[in-house]
Design a protein around this motif. Structure first.
Motif, PDB file in Angstrom:
ATOM      1  N   ASP A  38       0.854  -1.184   0.000  1.00  0.00           N
ATOM      2  CA  ASP A  38       0.000   0.000   0.000  1.00  0.00           C
ATOM      3  C   ASP A  38       0.895   1.242   0.000  1.00  0.00           C
ATOM      4  OD1 ASP A  38      -1.687   2.089   1.957  1.00  0.00           O
ATOM      5  OD2 ASP A  38      -2.897   0.980   0.509  1.00  0.00           O
ATOM      6  N   PHE A  47      -0.007  -0.869  -5.662  1.00  0.00           N
ATOM      7  CA  PHE A  47      -0.949  -0.043  -4.899  1.00  0.00           C
ATOM      8  C   PHE A  47      -2.403  -0.348  -5.279  1.00  0.00           C
ATOM      9  CE2 PHE A  47       2.464   3.536  -4.638  1.00  0.00           C
ATOM     10  CZ  PHE A  47       3.211   2.749  -3.773  1.00  0.00           C
ATOM     11  N   GLU A  76      -9.170  -5.641  -2.388  1.00  0.00           N
ATOM     12  CA  GLU A  76      -8.088  -5.846  -1.413  1.00  0.00           C
ATOM     13  C   GLU A  76      -7.998  -7.312  -1.012  1.00  0.00           C
ATOM     14  OE1 GLU A  76     -10.436  -3.532  -1.229  1.00  0.00           O
ATOM     15  OE2 GLU A  76      -9.216  -1.755  -1.665  1.00  0.00           O
TER      16      GLU A  76
END
Length: 505
Positions: free
Chosen positions: A134, A226, A471
């Motif tokens: 991240d 990311f 995610e």
């Protein structure tokens, strides 16, 4: 850039002195070349692998100092960020069953490191970019606690004078900014070294440049950053943008980036070191007390430490290396193209393909680089990074027709470059069993059109289709990747998707 660097402030006189010393180093290198002082052929190759630390949940773990303390081996070192390690494999002579021996050494080293990492609830992952990273993971506070990284970050940030901009458009688009070079730590690679004589250097470097695109096409393993799906090999654009000392105005003027493919075929190793001095200001203007020309006059071998340090801050995909072993100087080509992973077998297959094809191309009577424009080689490299195994390249026509044509990367590797790699490995004296096993892995990737990047992307999309959030899908893909990496079958044999949950009862 493994120098011991002590953090400190630089003034104008430091930079002026460094510039003068760098020129004396170049003159020293020129004399060493003219006097033929370099080591004779030894067919030596070397290997470095950058690694990630992950938890059982697939997330990065900022624990490299603790893990390295437990590993307690000089083969393992820090890398830029606290979730990175690097393992260095001792040089080997190319020939015989060298690739099987390398594979066994790497498996043993990684299994040991993985066990030690397990003591702090972490594990080793070989992958080009960890999909679960991240933006908050890649900040300056997570850089390894080593002076040279802090100083390099400080100098690159000062040279740029503003935040770094990341803007990569692939399957999706990522745009963000960073206040440090920390995003560069996301890029974990395999570096392949080949010791060469000065007379052979230019041919080997040119051959290596010409095949970078093919290396990436079959070896791509970094499609995510990311939370975005970008290029099949997103390391090169990320590396360039996260170390870019040029503000937009200098980019518009055509000033060269420090992460650089290059702009021409070369005739000598000297060409590359001279370009470094001419195009790139010093980032770390640290001088030692040695006068290289006085050392040469006395019959000694100069360390050329300023030239070596400066070279370490110019990030060519094929980098020239000057080094000294047992009091004798030598030159190496350091191939920095490949991402880490997916498995040890895949890493060794990539290495066998590289060493074989570079040897064959460097010895061709009509060199590839006399028929392929350098601009086409650079464009092929970008196409491979964008599209991986599905890339298309500009390539010289076979036979007497001359000129170039567009070719499918997987077909080119399978039909033209793999036979060359086979001939090159034969010339090195590699045993047929080693040659056929590892080149067979590359052939199967081409036949099935599979590499690490295509597996990651396909598995991620299966996870999304199964109802996972973005995610959760990235984390599940990472966990499955690490599981299959440990099992060790090459990536073309990996089943796509996540395993079905075991039925209850």
């Amino acid at each position: 850039m493994g120098e011991k660097v002590v953090a400190g402030q630089f003034d104008l006189s430091d930079r002026q002195r460094y510039r003068e010393k760098l020129q004396r180093c170049l003159t020293g290198l020129e004399r060493l070349l003219a006097e033929k002082r370099f080591d004779r052929p030894k067919n030596l190759m070397g290997l470095e692998i950058e690694l990630n630390l992950v938890g059982a949940d697939g997330m990065p773990k900022m624990l490299n100092a603790q893990v390295l303390e437990r590993i307690a081996s000089r083969d393992f070192q820090t890398e830029l960020a606290m979730f990175n390690l690097e393992v260095n494999i001792a040089p080997h002579r190319l020939g015989g069953r060298v690739f099987d021996r390398l594979a066994e050494e790497i498996r043993t080293s990684l299994a040991y490191a993985d066990r030690k990492a397990g003591e702090v609830d972490a594990g080793i992952a070989m992958i080009g970019i960890l999909p679960t990273l991240d933006r908050d993971d890649l900040v300056s506070s997570n850089l390894s606690a080593v002076d040279r990284y802090a100083l390099l970050n400080e100098q690159i940030v000062a040279a740029r004078g503003e935040d770094f901009t990341l803007d990569i458009e692939g399957v999706e688009r990522l745009t963000c900014t960073s206040k440090s070079i920390a995003p560069e730590a996301a890029c974990t690679s395999v570096q392949l070294h080949l010791q060469v004589t000065p007379d052979r250097f230019a041919d080997v470097w040119n051959a290596a440049q010409a095949v970078t695109a093919a290396q990436i096409a079959v070896g791509a393993n970094a499609p995510f950053l990311f939370g975005r799906e970008l290029w099949r090999e997103s390391r090169p654009p990320l590396f360039q943008q996260s170390t870019d000392t040029r503000p937009p105005e200098l980019q518009a003027q055509g000033v060269r980036p420090r992460t650089w493919f290059g702009e021409r075929w070369v005739t000598s190793a000297y060409d590359l070191f001279e370009e470094n001095r001419r195009y790139f200001p010093a980032l770390l203007p640290i001088c030692d007390d040695e006068d290289p020309l006085e050392v040469l006059d006395a019959g000694g071998v100069p360390s050329l430490s300023e030239l070596v340090l400066h070279n370490g801050t110019v990030y060519r995909w094929n980098r020239p290396v000057y080094d000294i072993a047992d009091g004798v100087p030598h030159l190496r080509v350091e191939n920095r193209v490949l991402p880490a992973g997916p498995t040890v077998t895949d890493v060794i297959a990539n290495a066998a393909f590289y060493y074989g094809v570079v040897r064959a191309l460097a010895e061709e009577p009509r060199p590839l680089w006399t028929r392929l424009p350098f601009e086409a080689a650079a464009a092929n490299f970008e196409a491979a990074c964008r599209h991986g195994i599905d890339a298309r390249f500009e390539w010289p026509r076979r036979g007497r027709l001359g000129g170039t044509t567009e070719v499918d990367a997987a077909v080119l590797v399978r039909d033209e470059l793999l036979p060359l790699a086979e001939a090159g490995l034969d010339a090195w004296g590699v045993e047929p069993a080693d040659r056929d096993l590892y080149l067979g892995v590359i052939e199967e990737r081409c036949r099935r059109r599979v590499n690490g990047a295509s597996w990651q992307a396909a598995t991620f999309h299966r996870a999304l289709e199964a109802g996972l959030s973005r995610e959760a899908a990235l984390a599940a893909t990472t966990r499955r990747y690490v599981e299959l990496m440990r099992e060790g079958d090459p990536v073309h044999l990996w089943p796509v998707g996540l395993p079905e949950p075991a039925p209850l009862g």
